[in-house]
Motif scaffolding. Structure first.
Motif, PDB file in Angstrom:
ATOM      1  N   GLY A   1      68.873 -99.229 -42.558  1.00  0.00           N
ATOM      2  CA  GLY A   1      68.601 -98.473 -41.346  1.00  0.00           C
ATOM      3  C   GLY A   1      67.433 -97.517 -41.479  1.00  0.00           C
ATOM      4  N   ASP A   2      67.246 -96.706 -40.445  1.00  0.00           N
ATOM      5  CA  ASP A   2      66.154 -95.734 -40.387  1.00  0.00           C
ATOM      6  C   ASP A   2      66.706 -94.312 -40.412  1.00  0.00           C
ATOM      7  N   TYR A   3      65.812 -93.370 -40.759  1.00  0.00           N
ATOM      8  CA  TYR A   3      66.217 -91.962 -40.705  1.00  0.00           C
ATOM      9  C   TYR A   3      65.042 -91.061 -40.360  1.00  0.00           C
TER      10      TYR A   3
ATOM     11  N   TYR B   1      70.399 -90.144 -40.552  1.00  0.00           N
ATOM     12  CA  TYR B   1      70.279 -91.567 -40.884  1.00  0.00           C
ATOM     13  C   TYR B   1      71.292 -92.392 -40.098  1.00  0.00           C
ATOM     14  N   TYR B   2      70.828 -93.534 -39.555  1.00  0.00           N
ATOM     15  CA  TYR B   2      71.762 -94.460 -38.911  1.00  0.00           C
ATOM     16  C   TYR B   2      71.844 -95.732 -39.733  1.00  0.00           C
TER      17      TYR B   2
ATOM     18  N   MET C   1      71.344 -98.071 -26.004  1.00  0.00           N
ATOM     19  CA  MET C   1      72.213 -96.903 -26.231  1.00  0.00           C
ATOM     20  C   MET C   1      71.992 -96.314 -27.620  1.00  0.00           C
ATOM     21  N   GLU C   2      71.828 -97.204 -28.637  1.00  0.00           N
ATOM     22  CA  GLU C   2      71.670 -96.744 -30.006  1.00  0.00           C
ATOM     23  C   GLU C   2      70.449 -95.847 -30.144  1.00  0.00           C
ATOM     24  N   ASN C   3      69.308 -96.269 -29.577  1.00  0.00           N
ATOM     25  CA  ASN C   3      68.094 -95.478 -29.678  1.00  0.00           C
ATOM     26  C   ASN C   3      68.230 -94.140 -28.954  1.00  0.00           C
ATOM     27  N   LYS C   4      68.863 -94.169 -27.789  1.00  0.00           N
ATOM     28  CA  LYS C   4      69.065 -92.927 -27.043  1.00  0.00           C
ATOM     29  C   LYS C   4      69.956 -91.966 -27.827  1.00  0.00           C
ATOM     30  N   ALA C   5      70.999 -92.476 -28.440  1.00  0.00           N
ATOM     31  CA  ALA C   5      71.896 -91.647 -29.239  1.00  0.00           C
ATOM     32  C   ALA C   5      71.161 -91.085 -30.449  1.00  0.00           C
ATOM     33  N   PHE C   6      70.373 -91.926 -31.086  1.00  0.00           N
ATOM     34  CA  PHE C   6      69.618 -91.508 -32.271  1.00  0.00           C
ATOM     35  C   PHE C   6      68.675 -90.361 -31.933  1.00  0.00           C
ATOM     36  N   GLU C   7      67.922 -90.504 -30.849  1.00  0.00           N
ATOM     37  CA  GLU C   7      66.966 -89.480 -30.448  1.00  0.00           C
ATOM     38  C   GLU C   7      67.667 -88.195 -30.013  1.00  0.00           C
ATOM     39  N   LEU C   8      68.780 -88.330 -29.317  1.00  0.00           N
ATOM     40  CA  LEU C   8      69.548 -87.164 -28.879  1.00  0.00           C
ATOM     41  C   LEU C   8      69.981 -86.332 -30.089  1.00  0.00           C
ATOM     42  N   ILE C   9      70.554 -86.996 -31.071  1.00  0.00           N
ATOM     43  CA  ILE C   9      71.028 -86.299 -32.271  1.00  0.00           C
ATOM     44  C   ILE C   9      69.856 -85.739 -33.068  1.00  0.00           C
TER      45      ILE C   9
END
Length: 269
Positions: free
Chosen positions: A34-36, A49-50, A1-9
């Motif tokens: 984290g990554d950004y 950034y997450y 879910m985290e990766n999907k949310a990150f890519e969506l945003i």
């Protein structure tokens, strides 16, 4: 879910910033927690950034220095997001807020103001003296002649110095050594400085130097090396060759118009 949310945003922010001329960088950047994703514009950068430790998304911005972000990040918006508990709907809310922040009139105005300031700062340093100093790499004797100008007149007179000191050297090089490495460097500098120089530099290059060539063969050799921008501008500048330009009486002159008029009148003396 985290990766999907990150890519969506990140993808939606990319679309919003693309409208303002920003480019998303392919490489994912990493910080301690984290990554950004990084987006670069003319004068500023944005990042999504997450933070894995705090479980939150951050929309951040910082200035650019030498085309790279300073990494002195300022947070514009922050949202908590736990991939174990939150949903895609929560990610969409974050996405909407980030996009609205980026597209907000005040935020857009700040970015535009910073871009204009950067351009102005760059132009202010690329003046005729900077141009002459660059040409010292091709004609080393210019350095001593510039020092003599300062001793005699208290300053380097841009138009006079270009016409009396630089022009003869350029013409002689183009006439005698058009296939040499110094000639190529000279032409490259003309193109580069026409692109990055201020209005005075552009007028000196086109009106004083190029229009000052007396040897048509030498000028033709130089013109073969023109960039597209310089070629277009010189095409218009040629009509001023040998003419005296009188300032308009009623209309207030722009800086460029006044410089061109003063330059051409000076050349007629």
């Amino acid at each position: 879910m985290e990766n999907k949310a990150f890519e969506l945003i990140a993808d939606k922010v990319e679309e919003a910033l693309a409208e303002q001329g920003f480019k998303r960088q392919e490489k994912l950047e990493t910080e301690e927690h984290g990554d950004y994703v990084l987006y670069l514009g003319d004068a500023v950068a944005y990042s999504v950034y997450y933070d894995n430790e705090r479980k939150r998304f951050e929309l951040r911005t910082c200035p650019l220095e030498k085309e790279a972000p300073t990494n002195k990040w300022k947070g514009l918006s922050m949202w908590l997001y736990d991939p174990e508990n939150d949903t895609v709907k929560d990610a969409e809310s974050i996405m909407t807020d980030f996009v609205e922040t980026i597209q907000g009139p005040k935020r857009v105005a700040v970015v535009q103001q910073q871009a204009k300031k950067k351009k102005k700062d760059e132009e202010s340093t690329n003046d005729p003296i900077f141009f002459f100093n660059r040409m010292v790499g091709v004609f080393p004797e210019l350095k001593e002649e510039m020092n003599q100008e300062r001793i005699t007149y208290g300053q380097v007179r841009p138009v006079t110095f270009a016409r009396e000191k630089l022009l003869p050297k350029m013409e002689a090089l183009a006439k005698s050594y058009p296939n040499s490495e110094p000639f190529d460097r000279m032409c490259t500098l003309l193109n580069d400085m026409y692109q990055s120089g201020d209005m005075d530099v552009r007028s000196i290059i086109t009106i004083v130097l190029l229009n000052g060539f007396g040897d048509e063969t030498a000028l033709e050799k130089v013109s073969e090396k023109f960039s597209e921008d310089l070629a277009k501008s010189y095409k218009h500048a040629k009509k001023y060759k040998g003419k005296t330009v009188k300032p308009e009486k009623k209309k207030k002159q722009s800086k460029m118009a006044k410089f061109r008029a003063d330059t051409l009148n000076d050349m007629k003396r």
